[in-house]
Scaffold this motif. Structure first.
Motif, PDB file in Angstrom:
ATOM      1  N   PRO A 145      29.666  42.899  54.789  1.00  0.00           N
ATOM      2  CA  PRO A 145      30.794  42.468  53.961  1.00  0.00           C
ATOM      3  C   PRO A 145      31.420  43.606  53.166  1.00  0.00           C
ATOM      4  O   PRO A 145      30.733  44.498  52.678  1.00  0.00           O
ATOM      5  CB  PRO A 145      30.175  41.425  53.026  1.00  0.00           C
ATOM      6  N   PHE A 146      32.728  43.544  53.070  1.00  0.00           N
ATOM      7  CA  PHE A 146      33.475  44.401  52.148  1.00  0.00           C
ATOM      8  C   PHE A 146      33.985  43.481  51.060  1.00  0.00           C
ATOM      9  O   PHE A 146      34.784  42.574  51.314  1.00  0.00           O
ATOM     10  CB  PHE A 146      34.641  45.093  52.857  1.00  0.00           C
ATOM     11  N   SER A 147      33.526  43.681  49.841  1.00  0.00           N
ATOM     12  CA  SER A 147      33.901  42.776  48.756  1.00  0.00           C
ATOM     13  C   SER A 147      34.431  43.578  47.571  1.00  0.00           C
ATOM     14  O   SER A 147      33.999  44.695  47.311  1.00  0.00           O
ATOM     15  CB  SER A 147      32.711  41.921  48.324  1.00  0.00           C
ATOM     16  N   PHE A 148      35.375  42.965  46.873  1.00  0.00           N
ATOM     17  CA  PHE A 148      35.911  43.602  45.673  1.00  0.00           C
ATOM     18  C   PHE A 148      36.166  42.531  44.625  1.00  0.00           C
ATOM     19  O   PHE A 148      36.126  41.322  44.905  1.00  0.00           O
ATOM     20  CB  PHE A 148      37.159  44.421  45.980  1.00  0.00           C
ATOM     21  N   THR A 149      36.405  42.983  43.415  1.00  0.00           N
ATOM     22  CA  THR A 149      36.500  42.095  42.265  1.00  0.00           C
ATOM     23  C   THR A 149      37.759  42.399  41.469  1.00  0.00           C
ATOM     24  O   THR A 149      38.116  43.567  41.282  1.00  0.00           O
ATOM     25  CB  THR A 149      35.254  42.276  41.359  1.00  0.00           C
ATOM     26  N   ALA A 150      38.423  41.352  41.005  1.00  0.00           N
ATOM     27  CA  ALA A 150      39.555  41.523  40.087  1.00  0.00           C
ATOM     28  C   ALA A 150      39.014  41.593  38.671  1.00  0.00           C
ATOM     29  O   ALA A 150      38.118  40.830  38.298  1.00  0.00           O
ATOM     30  CB  ALA A 150      40.526  40.361  40.223  1.00  0.00           C
ATOM     31  N   VAL A 151      39.532  42.537  37.888  1.00  0.00           N
ATOM     32  CA  VAL A 151      39.103  42.667  36.491  1.00  0.00           C
ATOM     33  C   VAL A 151      40.310  42.525  35.576  1.00  0.00           C
ATOM     34  O   VAL A 151      41.410  42.998  35.876  1.00  0.00           O
ATOM     35  CB  VAL A 151      38.387  44.017  36.232  1.00  0.00           C
ATOM     36  N   LEU A 152      40.080  41.831  34.451  1.00  0.00           N
ATOM     37  CA  LEU A 152      41.123  41.572  33.465  1.00  0.00           C
ATOM     38  C   LEU A 152      40.630  42.006  32.094  1.00  0.00           C
ATOM     39  O   LEU A 152      39.420  41.995  31.842  1.00  0.00           O
ATOM     40  CB  LEU A 152      41.465  40.084  33.433  1.00  0.00           C
ATOM     41  N   PRO A 153      41.538  42.384  31.188  1.00  0.00           N
ATOM     42  CA  PRO A 153      41.102  42.764  29.835  1.00  0.00           C
ATOM     43  C   PRO A 153      40.360  41.615  29.162  1.00  0.00           C
ATOM     44  O   PRO A 153      40.702  40.444  29.344  1.00  0.00           O
ATOM     45  CB  PRO A 153      42.419  43.080  29.111  1.00  0.00           C
ATOM     46  N   SER A 154      39.348  41.960  28.383  1.00  0.00           N
ATOM     47  CA  SER A 154      38.545  40.929  27.727  1.00  0.00           C
ATOM     48  C   SER A 154      39.154  40.460  26.418  1.00  0.00           C
ATOM     49  O   SER A 154      38.819  39.390  25.916  1.00  0.00           O
ATOM     50  CB  SER A 154      37.133  41.461  27.460  1.00  0.00           C
ATOM     51  N   ASN A 155      40.051  41.264  25.846  1.00  0.00           N
ATOM     52  CA  ASN A 155      40.567  40.955  24.505  1.00  0.00           C
ATOM     53  C   ASN A 155      42.012  40.483  24.513  1.00  0.00           C
ATOM     54  O   ASN A 155      42.717  40.574  23.528  1.00  0.00           O
ATOM     55  CB  ASN A 155      40.462  42.201  23.608  1.00  0.00           C
ATOM     56  N   ASP A 156      42.471  39.979  25.645  1.00  0.00           N
ATOM     57  CA  ASP A 156      43.865  39.565  25.739  1.00  0.00           C
ATOM     58  C   ASP A 156      43.966  38.376  26.679  1.00  0.00           C
ATOM     59  O   ASP A 156      43.118  38.184  27.556  1.00  0.00           O
ATOM     60  CB  ASP A 156      44.722  40.719  26.278  1.00  0.00           C
ATOM     61  N   VAL A 157      45.002  37.575  26.486  1.00  0.00           N
ATOM     62  CA  VAL A 157      45.245  36.455  27.384  1.00  0.00           C
ATOM     63  C   VAL A 157      45.903  37.011  28.645  1.00  0.00           C
ATOM     64  O   VAL A 157      46.906  37.725  28.551  1.00  0.00           O
ATOM     65  CB  VAL A 157      46.169  35.415  26.721  1.00  0.00           C
ATOM     66  N   PRO A 158      45.361  36.719  29.841  1.00  0.00           N
ATOM     67  CA  PRO A 158      45.959  37.270  31.065  1.00  0.00           C
ATOM     68  C   PRO A 158      47.413  36.853  31.209  1.00  0.00           C
ATOM     69  O   PRO A 158      47.788  35.718  30.892  1.00  0.00           O
ATOM     70  CB  PRO A 158      45.093  36.648  32.181  1.00  0.00           C
ATOM     71  N   LEU A 159      48.230  37.775  31.649  1.00  0.00           N
ATOM     72  CA  LEU A 159      49.623  37.443  31.911  1.00  0.00           C
ATOM     73  C   LEU A 159      49.699  36.404  33.028  1.00  0.00           C
ATOM     74  O   LEU A 159      48.922  36.469  33.980  1.00  0.00           O
ATOM     75  CB  LEU A 159      50.394  38.693  32.335  1.00  0.00           C
TER      76      LEU A 159
END
Length: 311
Positions: free
Chosen positions: A265-279
């Motif tokens: 498998p080739f797997s990847f992850t989306a990361v978002l800031p922890s201190n903000d509401v995602p756009l």
């Protein structure tokens, strides 16, 4: 000296409209309340701002001087508010995405083009950089959304796992294995191999499968970038294992791509800031990428119900 914002507003309105009753109407208060605000301002400033003649107020020279300063101050506040509005609007219309190069070779540029066509008015800045840089940008709020290889520590960032896709075998045209419809990892035994760095997550997974099947290779070259690996394969130097997104770019006319068994498998992850509401645009972008990946997975899998090699 204690003056408040409401007193200054009453003074500004009085100077602009010329009467206490009209100033009170502008502020949405009674005339006695407006008169009281003006008297309190004069008292607090210890200045005579108006000469009273019957029911009318006439500004003094001090009032005109003060009014000029009030106008400058209010104009400055309005400029600040306008700048803030513009920043909020731009923030809502801009999406900054950083992703590992394996995704920016083909998958994300193609997807981003379609995404923007469906989202008029949105501007996307797309960067292809290595995972440590992505994490640094995300932690320091220099990016709205990142895509990194799975199994990488993400500190305090929020993560969304993207479905894994099978890696593929890449060969050069004319190689003895190019005639095969599907490549088994054991077919690589004794072959010249173009590798990813030994310490990378991807190469450790590939090596684990090779070791489990007793496969020995000759490493001729290595690169951290899958596009470079595929380019060296296309030159005839050797064979390799690649993510399907880079392999399908078509940039290498002499590259032969085949399904690989067992599935790595080739797997990847989306990361978002922890201190903000995602756009909202970031959430929509992730959802679109997941749909895109699922389509690639369904098309690339050599065995629809195939089990991934346990590594």
């Amino acid at each position: 000296m204690r003056i408040n914002h409401r007193q200054v507003e009453a003074f500004q309105a009085m100077m602009q409209v010329g009467s206490v009753s009209d100033a009170a109407a502008r502020l949405g208060i009674t005339q006695p309340a407006a008169s009281r605000l003006l008297r309190d301002l004069e008292h607090n400033l210890r200045l005579d701002l108006f000469e009273r003649s019957g029911n009318r107020l006439h500004p003094t020279p001090a009032a005109y001087t003060l009014f000029a300063e009030v106008e400058r101050s209010f104009s400055g506040l309005q400029r600040i508010a306008a700048v803030a509005d513009n920043l909020r609007e731009k923030r809502a219309r801009e999406l900054r995405v950083a992703a590992m190069p394996a995704l920016t070779n083909d998958l994300l540029p193609r997807f981003t083009g379609r995404f923007l066509k469906a989202n008029e008015g949105l501007h996307v800045a797309l960067y292809g950089v290595i995972t440590p840089v992505i994490l640094d940008w995300m932690v320091n709020n220099q990016c709205d959304l990142g895509f990194i290889e799975s199994s990488t520590p993400t500190f305090s960032l929020r993560t969304i796992k993207i479905p894994a896709v099978p890696r593929v075998a890449v060969l050069y045209r004319g190689h003895r294995l190019a005639e095969k419809e599907v490549i088994h990892i054991t077919d690589f035994n004794g072959e010249d191999f173009i590798a990813l760095p030994a310490e990378s997550v991807s190469m450790r997974r590939i090596r684990a499968v090779m070791n489990a099947h007793g496969v020995s290779i000759r490493s001729r070259a290595e690169s951290p970038l899958s596009e470079i690996v595929c380019g060296m394969v296309a030159s005839g130097l050797g064979v390799s294992v690649s993510d399907p997104f880079t392999a399908r770019t078509g940039a290498h006319r002499d590259l032969v791509v085949r399904p690989l068994l067992p599935m790595i498998p080739f797997s990847f992850t989306a990361v978002l800031p922890s201190n903000d509401v995602p756009l909202p645009s970031a959430r929509d972008y992730i959802a679109g990428v997941i749909r895109e990946v699922l389509a690639v997975r369904d098309a690339a899998s050599p065995q629809p119900q195939g089990k991934a090699e346990d590594v």
